[in-house]
Design a protein around this motif. Structure first.
Motif, PDB file in Angstrom:
ATOM      1  N   VAL A 295     107.174  43.683 -71.222  1.00  0.00           N
ATOM      2  CA  VAL A 295     108.279  42.888 -70.578  1.00  0.00           C
ATOM      3  C   VAL A 295     108.300  43.007 -69.104  1.00  0.00           C
ATOM      4  CG1 VAL A 295     110.830  42.749 -70.266  1.00  0.00           C
ATOM      5  CG2 VAL A 295     109.807  42.837 -72.326  1.00  0.00           C
ATOM      6  N   MET A 296     108.065  44.187 -68.601  1.00  0.00           N
ATOM      7  CA  MET A 296     107.729  44.551 -67.072  1.00  0.00           C
ATOM      8  C   MET A 296     106.718  43.913 -66.489  1.00  0.00           C
ATOM      9  SD  MET A 296     110.479  46.152 -66.114  1.00  0.00           S
ATOM     10  CE  MET A 296     111.494  45.135 -67.174  1.00  0.00           C
ATOM     11  N   ARG A 297     105.430  44.028 -67.148  1.00  0.00           N
ATOM     12  CA  ARG A 297     104.334  43.457 -66.658  1.00  0.00           C
ATOM     13  C   ARG A 297     104.423  42.022 -66.525  1.00  0.00           C
ATOM     14  NH1 ARG A 297     100.324  43.447 -71.437  1.00  0.00           N
ATOM     15  NH2 ARG A 297     101.806  41.621 -71.972  1.00  0.00           N
ATOM     16  N   ASP A 298     105.186  41.366 -67.729  1.00  0.00           N
ATOM     17  CA  ASP A 298     105.301  39.841 -67.580  1.00  0.00           C
ATOM     18  C   ASP A 298     106.362  39.449 -66.236  1.00  0.00           C
ATOM     19  OD1 ASP A 298     103.711  39.689 -69.798  1.00  0.00           O
ATOM     20  OD2 ASP A 298     105.346  39.013 -70.996  1.00  0.00           O
ATOM     21  N   ALA A 299     107.393  40.224 -66.153  1.00  0.00           N
ATOM     22  CA  ALA A 299     108.214  40.298 -65.006  1.00  0.00           C
ATOM     23  C   ALA A 299     107.534  40.358 -63.550  1.00  0.00           C
ATOM     24  CB  ALA A 299     109.378  41.000 -65.029  1.00  0.00           C
ATOM     25  N   CYS A 300     106.458  41.126 -63.595  1.00  0.00           N
ATOM     26  CA  CYS A 300     105.890  41.351 -62.305  1.00  0.00           C
ATOM     27  C   CYS A 300     104.805  40.065 -62.162  1.00  0.00           C
ATOM     28  CB  CYS A 300     104.868  42.272 -62.277  1.00  0.00           C
ATOM     29  SG  CYS A 300     105.874  43.912 -62.203  1.00  0.00           S
ATOM     30  N   ILE A 301     104.154  39.491 -63.358  1.00  0.00           N
ATOM     31  CA  ILE A 301     103.332  38.514 -63.058  1.00  0.00           C
ATOM     32  C   ILE A 301     104.089  37.068 -62.754  1.00  0.00           C
ATOM     33  CG2 ILE A 301     102.035  36.738 -64.486  1.00  0.00           C
ATOM     34  CD1 ILE A 301     100.936  39.256 -66.237  1.00  0.00           C
ATOM     35  N   ASP A 302     105.254  37.082 -63.387  1.00  0.00           N
ATOM     36  CA  ASP A 302     106.180  35.882 -63.054  1.00  0.00           C
ATOM     37  C   ASP A 302     106.786  35.895 -61.604  1.00  0.00           C
ATOM     38  OD1 ASP A 302     105.730  34.878 -65.589  1.00  0.00           O
ATOM     39  OD2 ASP A 302     107.732  35.591 -66.541  1.00  0.00           O
ATOM     40  N   GLY A 303     106.902  36.963 -60.977  1.00  0.00           N
ATOM     41  CA  GLY A 303     107.102  37.133 -59.739  1.00  0.00           C
ATOM     42  C   GLY A 303     108.667  37.634 -59.636  1.00  0.00           C
ATOM     43  N   ASP A 304     109.327  38.017 -60.778  1.00  0.00           N
ATOM     44  CA  ASP A 304     110.631  38.611 -60.880  1.00  0.00           C
ATOM     45  C   ASP A 304     110.813  40.009 -60.253  1.00  0.00           C
ATOM     46  OD1 ASP A 304     111.930  36.375 -62.030  1.00  0.00           O
ATOM     47  OD2 ASP A 304     111.536  37.026 -64.046  1.00  0.00           O
ATOM     48  N   LEU A 305     109.756  40.785 -60.329  1.00  0.00           N
ATOM     49  CA  LEU A 305     109.747  42.083 -60.038  1.00  0.00           C
ATOM     50  C   LEU A 305     108.549  42.522 -59.192  1.00  0.00           C
ATOM     51  CD1 LEU A 305     111.090  43.978 -62.908  1.00  0.00           C
ATOM     52  CD2 LEU A 305     112.489  43.654 -60.922  1.00  0.00           C
ATOM     53  N   SER A 306     108.447  43.192 -58.304  1.00  0.00           N
ATOM     54  CA  SER A 306     107.118  43.963 -57.687  1.00  0.00           C
ATOM     55  C   SER A 306     106.632  45.147 -58.672  1.00  0.00           C
ATOM     56  CB  SER A 306     107.340  44.487 -56.254  1.00  0.00           C
ATOM     57  OG  SER A 306     108.363  45.345 -56.278  1.00  0.00           O
ATOM     58  N   ILE A 307     105.699  45.610 -58.661  1.00  0.00           N
ATOM     59  CA  ILE A 307     105.208  46.534 -59.554  1.00  0.00           C
ATOM     60  C   ILE A 307     106.235  48.092 -59.393  1.00  0.00           C
ATOM     61  CG2 ILE A 307     103.424  48.321 -59.997  1.00  0.00           C
ATOM     62  CD1 ILE A 307     101.560  45.831 -60.108  1.00  0.00           C
ATOM     63  N   PRO A 308     106.205  48.428 -57.773  1.00  0.00           N
ATOM     64  CA  PRO A 308     107.146  49.470 -57.696  1.00  0.00           C
ATOM     65  C   PRO A 308     108.652  49.074 -58.147  1.00  0.00           C
ATOM     66  CG  PRO A 308     105.970  48.948 -55.713  1.00  0.00           C
ATOM     67  CD  PRO A 308     105.644  47.691 -56.482  1.00  0.00           C
ATOM     68  N   GLU A 309     108.917  48.019 -58.193  1.00  0.00           N
ATOM     69  CA  GLU A 309     110.283  47.705 -58.684  1.00  0.00           C
ATOM     70  C   GLU A 309     110.460  48.019 -60.001  1.00  0.00           C
ATOM     71  OE1 GLU A 309     112.357  44.546 -55.533  1.00  0.00           O
ATOM     72  OE2 GLU A 309     110.864  43.820 -57.230  1.00  0.00           O
ATOM     73  N   ALA A 310     109.353  47.457 -60.794  1.00  0.00           N
ATOM     74  CA  ALA A 310     109.134  47.674 -62.403  1.00  0.00           C
ATOM     75  C   ALA A 310     109.081  49.150 -62.637  1.00  0.00           C
ATOM     76  CB  ALA A 310     108.041  46.856 -62.639  1.00  0.00           C
ATOM     77  N   VAL A 311     108.667  49.971 -61.975  1.00  0.00           N
ATOM     78  CA  VAL A 311     108.399  51.212 -62.139  1.00  0.00           C
ATOM     79  C   VAL A 311     109.832  51.900 -62.270  1.00  0.00           C
ATOM     80  CG1 VAL A 311     107.731  53.481 -61.088  1.00  0.00           C
ATOM     81  CG2 VAL A 311     106.107  51.620 -61.536  1.00  0.00           C
ATOM     82  N   GLU A 312     110.674  51.676 -61.161  1.00  0.00           N
ATOM     83  CA  GLU A 312     112.256  51.972 -61.085  1.00  0.00           C
ATOM     84  C   GLU A 312     113.009  51.485 -62.299  1.00  0.00           C
ATOM     85  OE1 GLU A 312     113.389  54.306 -58.639  1.00  0.00           O
ATOM     86  OE2 GLU A 312     111.093  54.390 -58.557  1.00  0.00           O
ATOM     87  N   VAL A 313     112.523  50.499 -62.651  1.00  0.00           N
ATOM     88  CA  VAL A 313     113.332  49.856 -64.040  1.00  0.00           C
ATOM     89  C   VAL A 313     113.048  50.768 -65.043  1.00  0.00           C
ATOM     90  CG1 VAL A 313     113.828  47.918 -65.461  1.00  0.00           C
ATOM     91  CG2 VAL A 313     113.502  47.262 -63.038  1.00  0.00           C
ATOM     92  N   VAL A 314     111.713  50.928 -65.300  1.00  0.00           N
ATOM     93  CA  VAL A 314     111.309  51.923 -66.425  1.00  0.00           C
ATOM     94  C   VAL A 314     112.133  53.121 -66.281  1.00  0.00           C
ATOM     95  CG1 VAL A 314     109.344  53.301 -67.422  1.00  0.00           C
ATOM     96  CG2 VAL A 314     109.212  50.907 -66.492  1.00  0.00           C
TER      97      VAL A 314
END
Length: 416
Positions: A356-375
């Protein structure tokens, strides 16, 4: 895009399991096949043909290095014993904290204290309907008949006593309601004492063991519990969405909670909707969103993971995130009876959240650093805040500095 950092964090973060149940010994009559399904009775014959059953059985066989059949896994369990398989499952799951609802009746279940052999911090979630049923089963000390006033006096006193004392079942970090199973989530916030009294009379007339399956009584107990939870600043877990055959799922849609959520008497209550409210995940997302005034609503995706197909798990979590703030969504295993259920909940949650986080990054919803924080948030920090498990810095590594909840005194009360 390079997702190596995200994958590493997902695989290594220690998990806070906000909703689970007791483990049973190998000689329990609760059948091991139910580790892979919520079915019972004749419906169990169809369970091995579901996608989740086949996938989860293969994952457990791979963990144990045994034959990928139900019989092969059961033989491995018999030979190695409960302590060994618990150690294997929990070490692989990397769960640092477990909150256990011990109101789920299981044959020969281990007490909460026993689970501390496998997780540094184990707390208790109190199932309020079960407390009510046990009180009514025990009866009044003088043998007199229950009235609503006498019952509520004992019920409220019991909840308060359990919250100010160290109990044999562990420290209490929240309440839980399964009103959805009894009469649904459309709670009547104006239920009268007379209606509740009539409901109590009907329930008692049905004999023992008592089941509080009367809507007026269930609603009255639910509202009384909210007042106590609010007083002690305890969150309230609510079963929403799918369950076993005793549930009318039409009544477990969390949108039915609107009257409770809009009632100013309970505006300070913090609610968490369990099981991703599946198949009502979008409805749950809406209730937790900034588009509503229900700031006190949080979400938990346990049971939806790992009991759905891979597509179902991913889509359900994505639906939760369509509107809900990322700091309102939490992990749990909804592990029960068997350590394998905790392992599967953890393993599949890591895989799903990464996807889900990978797709959010690909879609532009999140940056990778933001996705790391969400995890970090979803797997640990959100639950630490919500259940008040940590009062200082919410370090993602929990094993070296586990929080302790303050106890008012050391009086031990009987296990419920």
């Amino acid at each position: 895009m390079d997702f190596s950092e995200l994958r590493t964090v997902v695989e290594e973060v220690e998990l806070v399991d906000g909703h689970a149940h007791n483990i049973v010994p190998l000689d329990s009559t609760f059948p091991f096949i139910r580790a892979f399904t919520g079915a019972s009775g004749d419906a169990l014959t169809f369970s091995p043909h579901s996608l989740s059953f086949k996938r989860n059985l293969k994952d457990i066989a791979e963990l144990y290095g045994c034959e990928s059949t139900l019989q092969g896994v059961e033989e491995y369990r018999r030979v190695n014993g409960i302590q060994s398989i618990c150690s294997t499952c929990f070490k692989s799951a990397r769960i640092s904290t477990i909150l256990i609802d011990d109101g789920f009746e299981l044959d020969k279940k281990h007490y909460i204290e026993w689970h501390k052999n496998f997780s540094p911090l184990v707390g208790r979630i109190l199932r309020v309907e079960r407390v009510a049923e046990q009180i009514l089963d025990e009866g009044l000390p003088d043998g007199s008949s229950w009235t609503l006033d006498s019952f509520i006096e004992v019920f409220v006193s019991k909840l308060k006593l359990l919250n100010i004392n160290v109990t044999a079942a562990g420290e209490i970090y929240g309440f839980k309601s399964i009103a959805a199973y009894y009469s649904g989530l459309e709670i009547n916030t104006n239920v009268t004492k007379n209606d509740a009294e009539e409901g109590l009379t009907q329930v008692l007339a049905s004999g023992k063991p008592v089941c509080v399956a009367n809507k007026n009584l269930v609603d009255y107990i639910f509202l009384q519990s909210l007042e106590i939870a609010q007083f002690y600043d305890l969150p309230v877990q609510i079963h929403t969405g799918f369950g076993d055959k005793g549930l009318d799922m039409r009544l477990s849609n969390p949108l039915h909670l609107r009257a409770v959520l809009e009632d100013k008497r309970y505006s300070k209550c913090r609610f968490v909707l369990l099981h991703a409210s599946y198949p009502f995940s979008r409805e749950a997302s809406y209730l937790a969103s900034n588009k509503t005034v229900f700031l006190q609503v949080y979400l938990d995706f346990g049971l939806a993971i790992p009991k759905l197909s891979v597509h179902g798990m991913i889509s359900s979590v994505k639906e939760l995130l369509e509107l809900a703030p990322l700091n309102k969504v939490m992990f749990s295993t909804d592990g029960y009876a068997f350590p394998e259920t905790f392992y599967l909940g953890a393993k599949k949650s890591r895989e799903v959240i990464f996807s889900v986080m990978r797709d959010a990054c690909i879609d532009g919803d999140l940056s990778i650093p933001e996705a790391v924080e969400v995890v970090h948030d979803m797997f640990a920090r959100n639950a630490l805040h919500f259940y008040k498990l940590s009062s200082a810095n919410n370090d993602v590594s929990l094993s070296n500095n586990l929080p302790q909840k303050l106890n008012i005194n050391s009086l031990v009360t009987n296990e419920l």
